[in-house]
Design a protein around this motif. Structure first.
Motif, PDB file in Angstrom:
ATOM      1  N   LYS A   9       0.819  -1.220   0.000  1.00 14.35           N
ATOM      2  CA  LYS A   9       0.000   0.000   0.000  1.00 14.35           C
ATOM      3  C   LYS A   9       0.849   1.264   0.000  1.00 14.35           C
ATOM      4  O   LYS A   9       0.633   2.181  -0.795  1.00 14.35           O
ATOM      5  CB  LYS A   9      -0.922   0.034   1.226  1.00 14.35           C
ATOM      6  CG  LYS A   9      -1.968  -1.039   1.291  1.00 14.35           C
ATOM      7  CD  LYS A   9      -2.913  -0.814   2.458  1.00 14.35           C
ATOM      8  CE  LYS A   9      -2.260  -0.949   3.821  1.00 14.35           C
ATOM      9  NZ  LYS A   9      -1.827  -2.330   4.117  1.00 14.35           N
ATOM     10  N   THR A  10       1.795   1.316   0.927  1.00 16.08           N
ATOM     11  CA  THR A  10       2.597   2.538   1.070  1.00 16.08           C
ATOM     12  C   THR A  10       3.420   2.802  -0.176  1.00 16.08           C
ATOM     13  O   THR A  10       3.498   3.937  -0.665  1.00 16.08           O
ATOM     14  CB  THR A  10       3.510   2.426   2.304  1.00 16.08           C
ATOM     15  OG1 THR A  10       2.719   2.211   3.472  1.00 16.08           O
ATOM     16  CG2 THR A  10       4.339   3.693   2.489  1.00 16.08           C
ATOM     17  N   THR A  11       4.034   1.752  -0.716  1.00 17.19           N
ATOM     18  CA  THR A  11       4.862   1.923  -1.910  1.00 17.19           C
ATOM     19  C   THR A  11       4.014   2.367  -3.099  1.00 17.19           C
ATOM     20  O   THR A  11       4.381   3.300  -3.819  1.00 17.19           O
ATOM     21  CB  THR A  11       5.592   0.612  -2.241  1.00 17.19           C
ATOM     22  OG1 THR A  11       6.453   0.269  -1.155  1.00 17.19           O
ATOM     23  CG2 THR A  11       6.413   0.756  -3.510  1.00 17.19           C
ATOM     24  N   ASN A  39      -0.966  10.677   1.964  1.00 17.39           N
ATOM     25  CA  ASN A  39      -0.416  10.192   3.235  1.00 17.39           C
ATOM     26  C   ASN A  39       0.654   9.159   2.946  1.00 17.39           C
ATOM     27  O   ASN A  39       0.660   8.075   3.533  1.00 17.39           O
ATOM     28  CB  ASN A  39      -1.518   9.604   4.106  1.00 17.39           C
ATOM     29  CG  ASN A  39      -2.257   8.453   3.403  1.00 17.39           C
ATOM     30  OD1 ASN A  39      -2.263   8.350   2.174  1.00 17.39           O
ATOM     31  ND2 ASN A  39      -2.882   7.571   4.185  1.00 17.39           N
ATOM     32  N   GLU A  40       1.564   9.459   2.063  1.00 17.10           N
ATOM     33  CA  GLU A  40       2.502   8.460   1.556  1.00 17.10           C
ATOM     34  C   GLU A  40       3.514   7.974   2.586  1.00 17.10           C
ATOM     35  O   GLU A  40       4.309   7.085   2.295  1.00 17.10           O
ATOM     36  CB  GLU A  40       3.237   8.984   0.319  1.00 17.10           C
ATOM     37  CG  GLU A  40       4.001  10.253   0.541  1.00 17.10           C
ATOM     38  CD  GLU A  40       4.537  10.838  -0.765  1.00 17.10           C
ATOM     39  OE1 GLU A  40       5.417  11.717  -0.673  1.00 17.10           O
ATOM     40  OE2 GLU A  40       4.096  10.427  -1.843  1.00 17.10           O
ATOM     41  N   GLU A  83      -3.482   6.122   0.975  1.00 18.08           N
ATOM     42  CA  GLU A  83      -3.365   4.735   1.412  1.00 18.08           C
ATOM     43  C   GLU A  83      -4.425   4.479   2.469  1.00 18.08           C
ATOM     44  O   GLU A  83      -4.600   5.281   3.391  1.00 18.08           O
ATOM     45  CB  GLU A  83      -1.969   4.487   1.993  1.00 18.08           C
ATOM     46  CG  GLU A  83      -1.818   3.126   2.629  1.00 18.08           C
ATOM     47  CD  GLU A  83      -0.495   2.945   3.356  1.00 18.08           C
ATOM     48  OE1 GLU A  83      -0.426   2.039   4.218  1.00 18.08           O
ATOM     49  OE2 GLU A  83       0.456   3.698   3.077  1.00 18.08           O
ATOM     50  N   VAL A  84      -5.124   3.346   2.353  1.00 19.78           N
ATOM     51  CA  VAL A  84      -6.224   3.045   3.272  1.00 19.78           C
ATOM     52  C   VAL A  84      -6.049   1.647   3.854  1.00 19.78           C
ATOM     53  O   VAL A  84      -5.902   0.666   3.116  1.00 19.78           O
ATOM     54  CB  VAL A  84      -7.595   3.131   2.561  1.00 19.78           C
ATOM     55  CG1 VAL A  84      -8.723   2.932   3.574  1.00 19.78           C
ATOM     56  CG2 VAL A  84      -7.749   4.477   1.848  1.00 19.78           C
ATOM     57  N   ASP A  85      -6.068   1.554   5.165  1.00 20.91           N
ATOM     58  CA  ASP A  85      -6.060   0.261   5.839  1.00 20.91           C
ATOM     59  C   ASP A  85      -7.227  -0.576   5.319  1.00 20.91           C
ATOM     60  O   ASP A  85      -8.340  -0.072   5.122  1.00 20.91           O
ATOM     61  CB  ASP A  85      -6.188   0.485   7.350  1.00 20.91           C
ATOM     62  CG  ASP A  85      -6.167  -0.802   8.130  1.00 20.91           C
ATOM     63  OD1 ASP A  85      -7.248  -1.408   8.279  1.00 20.91           O
ATOM     64  OD2 ASP A  85      -5.092  -1.221   8.589  1.00 20.91           O
ATOM     65  N   GLU A  86      -6.977  -1.887   5.106  1.00 23.71           N
ATOM     66  CA  GLU A  86      -7.981  -2.752   4.500  1.00 23.71           C
ATOM     67  C   GLU A  86      -9.313  -2.734   5.251  1.00 23.71           C
ATOM     68  O   GLU A  86     -10.378  -2.746   4.640  1.00 23.71           O
ATOM     69  CB  GLU A  86      -7.483  -4.199   4.445  1.00 23.71           C
ATOM     70  CG  GLU A  86      -6.136  -4.404   3.769  1.00 23.71           C
ATOM     71  CD  GLU A  86      -4.973  -4.384   4.741  1.00 23.71           C
ATOM     72  OE1 GLU A  86      -4.400  -5.458   4.990  1.00 23.71           O
ATOM     73  OE2 GLU A  86      -4.670  -3.288   5.262  1.00 23.71           O
TER      74      GLU A  86
END
Length: 418
Positions: free
Chosen positions: A64-66, A84-85, A110-113
């Motif tokens: 996600k972050t990448t 929010n990288e 990026e979003v937590d699942e």
């Protein structure tokens, strides 16, 4: 972006102030506390901050972050990007990101699942980017089939355009709930969580990788418009154009991330050749893949949080002559259940020098012993380097693989390298 009401403006200002104070006092980057303060003042602030923007939400178990960083890097061709990288991937972090870049029309979050359905409803994004789903933080995360079902339901209630990995059955099934989709053949090395059909539970036919299909209900891999050719280090665009990737981030997983990023950037109107040019500029992401030199040794940092992530990290290790340090903690951000260690095949490490460290190094040591991998126990990276230098003064490189908090501890020891 539309003008915010006075109360929402106040909430945004207070949030940014709290975030700035957190950074100034060395307590963190301020992303979480800033969002918490803002939400106290304006509970629907995320929805308000999202209006008038073209947002892409990025969610997956790994990468996600990448991928958020890659998409943001591409879209900066058009100007400022709200993002929010650095990885604060819950609504508090989203609020801080959107408040920080108030005038940015484009945003990548990026979003937590677990939070994805909630954030889709609040932000009404232009794009939702889905890459993979596998077991992770088993003591506090939803079972992944249930998670995929929640994604599918949420996507069916929106007009968003999904960009998703066709090779992951769970992701594809969730993405098929959306009214519009672009499919990417991004690969799936870890298949242990997707042998059964998410629609009916039957055993999937996966004999002709990457194709998969259910012999019972007919669910099958969608036709991909974009693809990665890992053997040729090439991105294949929808028109058949083949573009050399030549990334500075290693491994098949990052080729997959780049393909997803290119497909997303194309949705914003960016040509894939220019996207890839911009992606080649990235050498590390929030410390991931960074190399630091200490005691005359290059130390490369790799993050791996779950079985799928460890498998990808093993794939980018240097040759066996390069020692590897493995670090495992079990704090809240990691998940306190370390039973996932038994799902990782460590036999690939038998031919190299292996050190174990971290709060749960005993669990890791037992797992390595079971797989017949010799290991040594250590407390710190510099302790390992001292041992190695005393035996091999010519040693020049060491790889480190660690889960989340262990990775952050090591990264902080080197000044939170970027």
């Amino acid at each position: 972006m539309s003008e915010l009401p006075l109360r929402a403006q106040l909430a945004s200002v207070l949030g940014r102030s709290a975030a700035g104070l957190s950074r100034a006092t060395g307590r963190g980057d301020g992303s979480v506390i800033g969002g918490r303060v803002a939400l106290k003042v304006q509970p629907d602030l995320l929805s308000r901050l999202s209006r008038g923007r073209r947002l892409a939400l990025v969610s997956a178990t790994n990468g996600k972050t990448t991928t958020t960083r890659l998409i943001s890097q591409a879209l900066r061709e058009f100007g400022a990007v709200a993002t929010n990288e650095q990885g604060a991937n819950m609504p508090t972090g989203h609020i801080t990101a959107l408040s920080t870049e108030k005038s940015a029309v484009n945003g990548v979050l990026e979003v937590d699942e677990k939070y994805l359905p909630q954030v889709i409803e609040a932000t009404q994004p232009a794009f939702v980017v889905l890459m993979n789903l596998s077991r992770d933080q088993m003591d506090r995360a939803s079972e992944i089939n249930l998670l995929a079902k929640k994604w599918r339901t949420a996507l069916g209630k929106t007009n968003t355009h999904v960009i998703a990995n066709a090779d992951d059955p769970l992701v594809a099934w969730a993405g098929l709930g959306a009214p519009n989709a672009t499919w990417v053949s991004a690969g799936q090395r870890w298949k242990e969580d997707s042998w059964c059909c998410p629609e009916c539970g039957a055993h999937l036919n996966r004999e002709s990788d990457p194709h998969w299909e259910c012999p019972e209900c007919g669910l099958a891999r969608p036709q991909a418009a974009w693809a990665v050719d890992n053997d040729d280090d090439t991105l294949v665009a929808p028109d058949g154009q083949r573009i050399k990737l030549q990334l500075n981030l290693p491994g098949d997983a990052n080729r997959a991330n780049a393909a997803i990023a290119a497909a997303t950037a194309a949705g914003y109107g960016m040509h894939p050749e220019r996207t890839i040019e911009r992606l080649r500029e990235i050498r590390s992401v929030a410390g991931r893949y960074t190399s630091v030199v200490t005691m005359g040794v290059e130390v490369r940092l790799l993050l791996a949080k779950n079985p799928a992530g460890w498998l990808e990290s093993f794939a980018v290790l240097d040759p066996p002559r390069v020692p590897v340090i493995l670090g495992v903690n079990a704090q809240v951000p990691d998940g306190k259940d370390t039973s996932w260690l038994w799902d990782v095949d460590y036999r690939v490490l038998r031919d190299r020098r292996v050190f174990v460290m971290g709060e749960r190094r005993t669990d890791l040591a037992l797992r390595l012993e079971t797989d017949g991998v010799p290991f040594e126990v250590a407390d710190r990276v510099d302790e390992v380097l001292g041992r190695l230098k005393s035996e091999r003064p010519d040693i020049t490189k060491v790889d480190v693989i660690a889960n989340y908090t262990a990775f952050q501890q090591i990264r902080t020891a080197y000044g939170r390298v970027q």
